[in-house]
Design a protein around this motif. Structure first.
Motif, PDB file in Angstrom:
ATOM      1  N   LEU A   1      63.818  -3.351 -46.314  1.00  0.00           N
ATOM      2  CA  LEU A   1      62.993  -2.297 -46.903  1.00  0.00           C
ATOM      3  C   LEU A   1      62.880  -1.105 -45.951  1.00  0.00           C
ATOM      4  O   LEU A   1      62.887   0.051 -46.396  1.00  0.00           O
ATOM      5  CB  LEU A   1      61.599  -2.837 -47.233  1.00  0.00           C
ATOM      6  CG  LEU A   1      60.642  -1.855 -47.920  1.00  0.00           C
ATOM      7  CD1 LEU A   1      61.253  -1.334 -49.222  1.00  0.00           C
ATOM      8  CD2 LEU A   1      59.296  -2.533 -48.195  1.00  0.00           C
ATOM      9  N   SER A   2      62.808  -1.370 -44.662  1.00  0.00           N
ATOM     10  CA  SER A   2      62.775  -0.288 -43.671  1.00  0.00           C
ATOM     11  C   SER A   2      64.036   0.554 -43.760  1.00  0.00           C
ATOM     12  O   SER A   2      63.983   1.788 -43.678  1.00  0.00           O
ATOM     13  CB  SER A   2      62.633  -0.866 -42.262  1.00  0.00           C
ATOM     14  OG  SER A   2      62.717   0.147 -41.284  1.00  0.00           O
ATOM     15  N   CYS A   3      65.170  -0.107 -43.932  1.00  0.00           N
ATOM     16  CA  CYS A   3      66.437   0.616 -44.049  1.00  0.00           C
ATOM     17  C   CYS A   3      66.483   1.441 -45.338  1.00  0.00           C
ATOM     18  O   CYS A   3      67.033   2.547 -45.356  1.00  0.00           O
ATOM     19  CB  CYS A   3      67.607  -0.367 -44.012  1.00  0.00           C
ATOM     20  SG  CYS A   3      67.859  -1.149 -42.396  1.00  0.00           S
ATOM     21  N   ILE A   4      65.906   0.928 -46.405  1.00  0.00           N
ATOM     22  CA  ILE A   4      65.869   1.671 -47.662  1.00  0.00           C
ATOM     23  C   ILE A   4      64.974   2.905 -47.529  1.00  0.00           C
ATOM     24  O   ILE A   4      65.322   3.999 -47.969  1.00  0.00           O
ATOM     25  CB  ILE A   4      65.376   0.761 -48.807  1.00  0.00           C
ATOM     26  CG1 ILE A   4      66.403  -0.350 -49.082  1.00  0.00           C
ATOM     27  CG2 ILE A   4      65.107   1.568 -50.073  1.00  0.00           C
ATOM     28  CD1 ILE A   4      65.934  -1.406 -50.054  1.00  0.00           C
ATOM     29  N   VAL A   5      63.831   2.727 -46.891  1.00  0.00           N
ATOM     30  CA  VAL A   5      62.893   3.833 -46.701  1.00  0.00           C
ATOM     31  C   VAL A   5      63.509   4.941 -45.839  1.00  0.00           C
ATOM     32  O   VAL A   5      63.196   6.123 -46.004  1.00  0.00           O
ATOM     33  CB  VAL A   5      61.590   3.305 -46.058  1.00  0.00           C
ATOM     34  CG1 VAL A   5      60.715   4.448 -45.550  1.00  0.00           C
ATOM     35  CG2 VAL A   5      60.812   2.475 -47.068  1.00  0.00           C
ATOM     36  N   TYR A   6      64.401   4.554 -44.941  1.00  0.00           N
ATOM     37  CA  TYR A   6      65.038   5.535 -44.062  1.00  0.00           C
ATOM     38  C   TYR A   6      65.720   6.651 -44.855  1.00  0.00           C
ATOM     39  O   TYR A   6      65.702   7.813 -44.435  1.00  0.00           O
ATOM     40  CB  TYR A   6      66.071   4.840 -43.172  1.00  0.00           C
ATOM     41  CG  TYR A   6      66.936   5.802 -42.370  1.00  0.00           C
ATOM     42  CD1 TYR A   6      66.516   6.274 -41.131  1.00  0.00           C
ATOM     43  CD2 TYR A   6      68.170   6.242 -42.860  1.00  0.00           C
ATOM     44  CE1 TYR A   6      67.299   7.153 -40.408  1.00  0.00           C
ATOM     45  CE2 TYR A   6      68.951   7.118 -42.147  1.00  0.00           C
ATOM     46  CZ  TYR A   6      68.516   7.567 -40.915  1.00  0.00           C
ATOM     47  OH  TYR A   6      69.306   8.447 -40.203  1.00  0.00           O
TER      48      TYR A   6
END
Length: 458
Positions: free
Chosen positions: A313-318
């Motif tokens: 999810l952190s990578c998606i938010v990036y």
């Protein structure tokens, strides 16, 4: 081949030649070379120092003397030459100087590529708001392709990552000479002032309070970007020190996991036209800042097993964090400057984000991590507790000996083992991004005007 397809090819290679090594260079530095971590921040600081003056300088040259596409091609060929030499360097100090030379050639090409794209689209009657994001998205695809190639060829910790980037940079440099012509627009007139003659008109933008404030916040957000570029991949890779994570997919293919961030970019770039028209430039940039808070906060609590969803999810938010500020910020500069200073104004934006911002983020974070968030272990008991295993565990013993540390009969080490406290590091970064977001919301006064977005397109 149509204009848009030709710009797609440029965008793809523009970021391919960066993505081949940007995310994985930490593995080369710490793993293959085993150089001191205190100097690693300077590697990313070279991008910042180069961006302080090179994008502005090349922007001035492109505005006044040389076609932007020709200057763009020359810079990429010179960048490739330095990349081919980089693996021959055997000490960290020289490596940093050579990397600085590479960045002096590469960093200005980002703003030059924007100038070439905007000029080509406008001169052919295209809508920049509608047509630029789908072109720019191919740059992110190029970045992803480079990351995957580097990881899947086993090059993420070797010198081959620089050769991959160098070969592509040569191809792009030659291809640039076939791009649509983007001649100088700001020609010198009789009785021009020294400032006009030197093409320094873009610096007058600092006299405008709103523009000056925008550039200051660009600097602070540029610092956040360098934090994730410098430490994201090595953060995932260092889970290998924990026996319960050492054989996980995340550790083995950390670069591919990080590429989810770039895959996310492709989706959010395409969403920018909708968000700009619906919410306006300020709100879009503010959304980006809060996305950075989530990016870092999720990393703080994520792990390769039960917390894998947080990492993903952190990578998606990036994608939202990066695109919504950098792309919309570039468009904001475009609509608030004249054609005469187009390239130099984009260079100024680049100077603040990837220049002063990158230097600030890289140097301060490197010092902070080493001073406050690097833990020292002097015996096997302390280390075993941290790694959540027994002192006799074979995996831990292999890790200790792999670090070149000798273990005495009482379990003490002849040299302390140093490990980074990643949860605390990411939480500190999240707090930083939160402060910036709140300050921007309060200080940056800008009402949404649909006409402003329409003006960018033409």
């Amino acid at each position: 081949m149509g204009i848009k397809n030709r710009l797609v090819g440029m965008s793809f290679l523009q970021f391919f030649v960066w993505g081949a090594w940007l995310i994985t260079i930490a593995n080369y530095w710490f793993g293959t070379r085993q150089w001191d971590g205190t100097q690693f921040g300077l590697v990313f600081a070279t991008m910042g120092f180069a961006s302080i003056f090179m994008p502005t300088l090349t922007g001035i040259i492109a505005d006044r003397w040389i076609n932007a596409e020709k200057l763009y091609g020359i810079m990429h060929i010179l960048y490739a030459a330095v990349l081919f030499y980089l693996p021959q360097v055997g000490d960290p100090a020289t490596f940093i100087y050579v990397m600085f030379a590479a960045m002096c050639f590469y960093m200005p090409t980002i703003s030059l590529s924007n100038s070439v794209s905007y000029a080509a689209l406008k001169s052919n009657g295209y809508d920049v708001i509608k047509d630029f994001p789908p072109i720019r998205v191919w740059g992110t695809i190029g970045f992803i392709a480079a990351m995957w190639i580097t990881n899947l060829t086993g090059s993420k910790a070797s010198e081959y990552q620089f050769y991959i980037a160098g070969i592509a940079a040569v191809l792009l440099g030659l291809y640039a000479f076939t791009l649509p012509k983007c001649p100088p627009q700001n020609l010198t007139k009789e009785n021009s002032s020294l400032s006009e003659t030197l093409g320094l008109g873009a610096f007058k933008l600092f006299a405008n309070y709103k523009m000056a404030l925008f550039f200051v916040f660009s600097m602070f957000l540029g610092g956040a970007l360098q934090l994730t570029n410098a430490y994201g991949d090595v953060f995932l890779d260092e889970f290998k020190h924990f026996p319960k994570y050492e054989n996980s997919f995340v550790v083995e293919y950390s670069t591919i996991i990080m590429s989810i961030s770039q895959i996310s970019e492709t989706l959010f770039i395409l969403a920018i036209p909708f968000f700009l028209r619906r919410f306006g430039i300020k709100q879009v940039m503010l959304i980006s800042m809060f996305a950075w808070v989530l990016r870092f906060g999720l990393f703080a609590y994520g792990d390769p097993t039960t917390g894998l969803w947080m990492i993903i999810l952190s990578c998606i938010v990036y994608g939202m964090a990066f695109d919504f500020f950098n792309i919309s910020g570039s468009l904001f500069v475009e609509t608030n400057t004249s054609n005469k200073i187009r390239s130099s104004a984009q260079g100024l934006f680049m100077m603040m984000t990837n220049g002063f911002g990158a230097v600030f983020g890289s140097v301060v974070s490197g010092w902070m991590i080493e001073k406050y968030f690097t833990r020292s272990f002097n015996n096997s008991g302390e280390l075993a507790t941290f790694l959540e295993t027994e002192p006799a565990n074979q995996s831990m013993e292999s890790f200790v000996t792999g670090q070149g540390v000798q273990v005495a009969a009482d379990g003490s080490f002849n040299n302390a083992i140093m490990l980074r406290d990643w949860p605390s590091i990411w939480l500190a970064f999240a707090a930083y991004a939160l402060v910036i977001a709140i300050a921007f919301a309060v200080m940056f006064k800008h009402k949404h005007d649909p006409k402003e977005v329409a003006n960018i397109a033409h």
